[in-house]
Motif scaffolding. Sequence first.
Motif, PDB file in Angstrom:
ATOM      1  N   GLN A  70       0.838  -1.199   0.000  1.00  0.00           N
ATOM      2  CA  GLN A  70       0.000   0.000   0.000  1.00  0.00           C
ATOM      3  C   GLN A  70       0.876   1.253   0.000  1.00  0.00           C
ATOM      4  O   GLN A  70       2.020   1.232   0.456  1.00  0.00           O
ATOM      5  N   GLN A  71       0.311   2.352  -0.485  1.00  0.00           N
ATOM      6  CA  GLN A  71       1.047   3.608  -0.451  1.00  0.00           C
ATOM      7  C   GLN A  71       1.382   3.971   0.994  1.00  0.00           C
ATOM      8  O   GLN A  71       0.550   3.851   1.892  1.00  0.00           O
ATOM      9  N   ALA A  72       2.617   4.430   1.218  1.00  0.00           N
ATOM     10  CA  ALA A  72       3.084   4.732   2.576  1.00  0.00           C
ATOM     11  C   ALA A  72       3.455   6.203   2.721  1.00  0.00           C
ATOM     12  O   ALA A  72       2.702   6.994   3.297  1.00  0.00           O
ATOM     13  N   LEU A  73       4.625   6.602   2.190  1.00  0.00           N
ATOM     14  CA  LEU A  73       5.128   7.974   2.268  1.00  0.00           C
ATOM     15  C   LEU A  73       5.899   8.275   0.989  1.00  0.00           C
ATOM     16  O   LEU A  73       6.214   7.361   0.211  1.00  0.00           O
ATOM     17  N   PRO A  74       6.257   9.523   0.758  1.00  0.00           N
ATOM     18  CA  PRO A  74       7.113   9.832  -0.392  1.00  0.00           C
ATOM     19  C   PRO A  74       8.570   9.437  -0.115  1.00  0.00           C
ATOM     20  O   PRO A  74       9.062   9.532   1.018  1.00  0.00           O
ATOM     21  N   ILE A  75       9.230   8.954  -1.143  1.00  0.00           N
ATOM     22  CA  ILE A  75      10.679   8.795  -1.157  1.00  0.00           C
ATOM     23  C   ILE A  75      11.155   9.333  -2.501  1.00  0.00           C
ATOM     24  O   ILE A  75      10.380   9.979  -3.213  1.00  0.00           O
ATOM     25  N   THR A  76      12.393   9.077  -2.849  1.00  0.00           N
ATOM     26  CA  THR A  76      12.833   9.357  -4.214  1.00  0.00           C
ATOM     27  C   THR A  76      13.211   8.037  -4.872  1.00  0.00           C
ATOM     28  O   THR A  76      13.571   7.062  -4.198  1.00  0.00           O
ATOM     29  N   PHE A  77      13.135   8.024  -6.187  1.00  0.00           N
ATOM     30  CA  PHE A  77      13.526   6.809  -6.905  1.00  0.00           C
ATOM     31  C   PHE A  77      15.004   6.520  -6.690  1.00  0.00           C
ATOM     32  O   PHE A  77      15.416   5.370  -6.565  1.00  0.00           O
ATOM     33  N   GLY A  78      15.815   7.582  -6.626  1.00  0.00           N
ATOM     34  CA  GLY A  78      17.232   7.375  -6.350  1.00  0.00           C
ATOM     35  C   GLY A  78      17.462   6.683  -5.021  1.00  0.00           C
ATOM     36  O   GLY A  78      18.359   5.848  -4.886  1.00  0.00           O
ATOM     37  N   PHE A  79      16.651   7.023  -4.031  1.00  0.00           N
ATOM     38  CA  PHE A  79      16.744   6.391  -2.718  1.00  0.00           C
ATOM     39  C   PHE A  79      16.421   4.902  -2.815  1.00  0.00           C
ATOM     40  O   PHE A  79      17.129   4.063  -2.232  1.00  0.00           O
ATOM     41  N   LYS A  80      15.371   4.548  -3.533  1.00  0.00           N
ATOM     42  CA  LYS A  80      15.013   3.139  -3.712  1.00  0.00           C
ATOM     43  C   LYS A  80      16.168   2.370  -4.354  1.00  0.00           C
ATOM     44  O   LYS A  80      16.555   1.292  -3.907  1.00  0.00           O
ATOM     45  N   ARG A 126       1.230  23.143   3.099  1.00  0.00           N
ATOM     46  CA  ARG A 126       2.664  22.795   3.182  1.00  0.00           C
ATOM     47  C   ARG A 126       2.840  21.356   3.649  1.00  0.00           C
ATOM     48  O   ARG A 126       3.694  20.627   3.155  1.00  0.00           O
ATOM     49  N   MET A 127       2.015  20.943   4.616  1.00  0.00           N
ATOM     50  CA  MET A 127       2.097  19.566   5.120  1.00  0.00           C
ATOM     51  C   MET A 127       1.758  18.544   4.029  1.00  0.00           C
ATOM     52  O   MET A 127       2.290  17.436   4.030  1.00  0.00           O
ATOM     53  N   LEU A 128       0.885  18.915   3.116  1.00  0.00           N
ATOM     54  CA  LEU A 128       0.420  17.980   2.095  1.00  0.00           C
ATOM     55  C   LEU A 128       1.285  17.977   0.838  1.00  0.00           C
ATOM     56  O   LEU A 128       0.950  17.313  -0.137  1.00  0.00           O
ATOM     57  N   GLU A 129       2.390  18.682   0.868  1.00  0.00           N
ATOM     58  CA  GLU A 129       3.294  18.735  -0.284  1.00  0.00           C
ATOM     59  C   GLU A 129       4.282  17.555  -0.217  1.00  0.00           C
ATOM     60  O   GLU A 129       5.202  17.559   0.614  1.00  0.00           O
ATOM     61  N   PRO A 130       4.138  16.538  -1.064  1.00  0.00           N
ATOM     62  CA  PRO A 130       4.981  15.338  -0.962  1.00  0.00           C
ATOM     63  C   PRO A 130       6.443  15.583  -1.298  1.00  0.00           C
ATOM     64  O   PRO A 130       7.332  14.913  -0.746  1.00  0.00           O
ATOM     65  N   HIS A 131       6.720  16.514  -2.197  1.00  0.00           N
ATOM     66  CA  HIS A 131       8.110  16.727  -2.617  1.00  0.00           C
ATOM     67  C   HIS A 131       8.976  17.267  -1.485  1.00  0.00           C
ATOM     68  O   HIS A 131      10.200  17.138  -1.531  1.00  0.00           O
ATOM     69  N   GLY A 132       8.370  17.863  -0.491  1.00  0.00           N
ATOM     70  CA  GLY A 132       9.141  18.389   0.628  1.00  0.00           C
ATOM     71  C   GLY A 132       9.205  17.455   1.815  1.00  0.00           C
ATOM     72  O   GLY A 132       9.632  17.857   2.905  1.00  0.00           O
ATOM     73  N   TYR A 133       8.767  16.192   1.631  1.00  0.00           N
ATOM     74  CA  TYR A 133       8.719  15.269   2.761  1.00  0.00           C
ATOM     75  C   TYR A 133       9.436  13.963   2.413  1.00  0.00           C
ATOM     76  O   TYR A 133       8.954  12.864   2.672  1.00  0.00           O
ATOM     77  N   THR A 134      10.609  14.083   1.848  1.00  0.00           N
ATOM     78  CA  THR A 134      11.409  12.892   1.533  1.00  0.00           C
ATOM     79  C   THR A 134      12.573  12.719   2.507  1.00  0.00           C
ATOM     80  O   THR A 134      13.454  11.882   2.292  1.00  0.00           O
ATOM     81  N   GLY A 135      12.547  13.486   3.587  1.00  0.00           N
ATOM     82  CA  GLY A 135      13.545  13.311   4.630  1.00  0.00           C
ATOM     83  C   GLY A 135      14.965  13.441   4.127  1.00  0.00           C
ATOM     84  O   GLY A 135      15.287  14.334   3.339  1.00  0.00           O
ATOM     85  N   MET A 136      15.814  12.512   4.549  1.00  0.00           N
ATOM     86  CA  MET A 136      17.224  12.522   4.176  1.00  0.00           C
ATOM     87  C   MET A 136      17.505  11.644   2.959  1.00  0.00           C
ATOM     88  O   MET A 136      18.626  11.187   2.748  1.00  0.00           O
ATOM     89  N   ALA A 137      16.474  11.408   2.159  1.00  0.00           N
ATOM     90  CA  ALA A 137      16.632  10.509   1.010  1.00  0.00           C
ATOM     91  C   ALA A 137      17.813  10.910   0.134  1.00  0.00           C
ATOM     92  O   ALA A 137      18.647  10.071  -0.239  1.00  0.00           O
ATOM     93  N   GLY A 138      17.898  12.185  -0.195  1.00  0.00           N
ATOM     94  CA  GLY A 138      18.980  12.637  -1.053  1.00  0.00           C
ATOM     95  C   GLY A 138      20.346  12.433  -0.434  1.00  0.00           C
ATOM     96  O   GLY A 138      21.303  12.027  -1.111  1.00  0.00           O
ATOM     97  N   LEU A 139      20.464  12.701   0.873  1.00  0.00           N
ATOM     98  CA  LEU A 139      21.743  12.506   1.560  1.00  0.00           C
ATOM     99  C   LEU A 139      22.137  11.036   1.570  1.00  0.00           C
ATOM    100  O   LEU A 139      23.303  10.689   1.358  1.00  0.00           O
ATOM    101  N   PHE A 140      21.153  10.165   1.793  1.00  0.00           N
ATOM    102  CA  PHE A 140      21.448   8.734   1.779  1.00  0.00           C
ATOM    103  C   PHE A 140      21.936   8.296   0.400  1.00  0.00           C
ATOM    104  O   PHE A 140      22.866   7.484   0.278  1.00  0.00           O
ATOM    105  N   VAL A 141      21.328   8.826  -0.642  1.00  0.00           N
ATOM    106  CA  VAL A 141      21.789   8.509  -1.992  1.00  0.00           C
ATOM    107  C   VAL A 141      23.229   8.955  -2.171  1.00  0.00           C
ATOM    108  O   VAL A 141      24.075   8.209  -2.685  1.00  0.00           O
TER     109      VAL A 141
END
Length: 450
Positions: free
Chosen positions: A157-167, A425-440
């Motif tokens: 099921q849909q959970a939260l936003p991430i980035t494809f690079g993170f996956k 602002r809370m409902l904007e998915p692009h701003g809620y990917t946490g540290m995904a970019g840093l992990f990449v």
Amino acid sequence: MGAYVIDSALFRDQFSTAQMREIFSDEQTVQRWLDVEAALAKVQARLGIIPQAAADEICAKARAELIDLPDLKREMDRTSHPIVPLLRAMKKVCSGDAAEYIHWGATTQDIIDTGTMLQVRDALDIIGKRYAEMEGHLVKLAATHRDLTMVARSHGQQALPITFGFKVAVWVEEIRRNRERFDAMKARVLVGQFSGAVGTLAALGDKGIAVQEALFEELGLGCPRIHWHVSRDSIAELACVLAICTGTIGKIAHEVYSLQKTETAELEEPFAMGKVGSSTMPHKRNPPTCETVVALARLVRNTAPMALESIMAEHERDKIVLQTEREFISRLCCMCDAAALKMNYVCANLTVRPANMERNLFIQRGLLMSEAVMMGLSDRLGRQEAHEIVYEVCMDVFERGGDFREALLANPKVAAGIDAETIDRMLEPHGYTGMAGLFVDRVVGKVGAE
């Protein structure tokens, strides 16, 4: 069609590769046996155990093309033995009495096990290169799509936003761990076998150890501290490590397969005109390559239990175990190589569909961002109370339909403390990917590389 898919001219390339089939062909199997016999004669002559002239003749004639393979097969059937017929065949092609010195102090399993390890070494060289190539393709994918926002899914099921690079970066790290396992395993697996009838090297007297060490130096294999005629743990490790590595490849293939489903359509394995999805439905664009990789991963995994069973060998020799290994080692390597080759093709040419990823971020009309809303309310209401309120709103939207934003604004407990701009602002998915970019970045080596 062959009795088995790897032997089938129609299906063999789905389950193996030409390179791997060549490594484990009858001709190469016999050649590897002869390579061991020739190396043994060479080092024994050097140590003064057999005449140099005999060793030279053995080395010159240890060529599979000089052996009549159909006749060898007939003799193997007649004698129920693989190596004695080979020794007799060598006697026919060697001049003088040179063949009397072949196989000096060896036993059949010494030749077969060591020959197999030479084949496995060749196989692992190819497979290892494929894993390295795959890591490179995935690193490029992760870096390219570092900030491409998509839906993360848990329990399907849909959970939260991430980035494809993170996956993809998660895949990269798993491939790297597998490559570490793979390389560490080789030191334990690529070990020769030369120990004589029951492992004591009695036939060579006090020169046995010297012959053993020189032989494996000549062949480029590890030298065991003691024989492993009935210690098949290294073969079991080979099967298990390859099963893990191919399992990872299968997992990635299955993810592409899942994300290629029509309703999702975020990824697609490489497509070219002429690739047909169905004999009756012309519109189909199926993922047959990924499907085959998943099937191969399952087949490889099912080899591991047989290899583990072979650890339970009996006394100082157990042909039951050896016959089992004869069946699965080549098949194991063939399927691992096929899976890696196919997945390299997919990873290098994967179609990524950003527009569909963007669309899927909003198909639940805001519900994807329930955690962000809950955390935003937690400062004022407390986390558990905020969870209860947001849960009720979410379930109402889920069951009745509608829009999460509108439902939040209509809830007095929510609206009392947060305005519409804050909710937006809370409902904007692009701003809620946490540290995904840093992990990449950490994975692809831009930040924190060690």
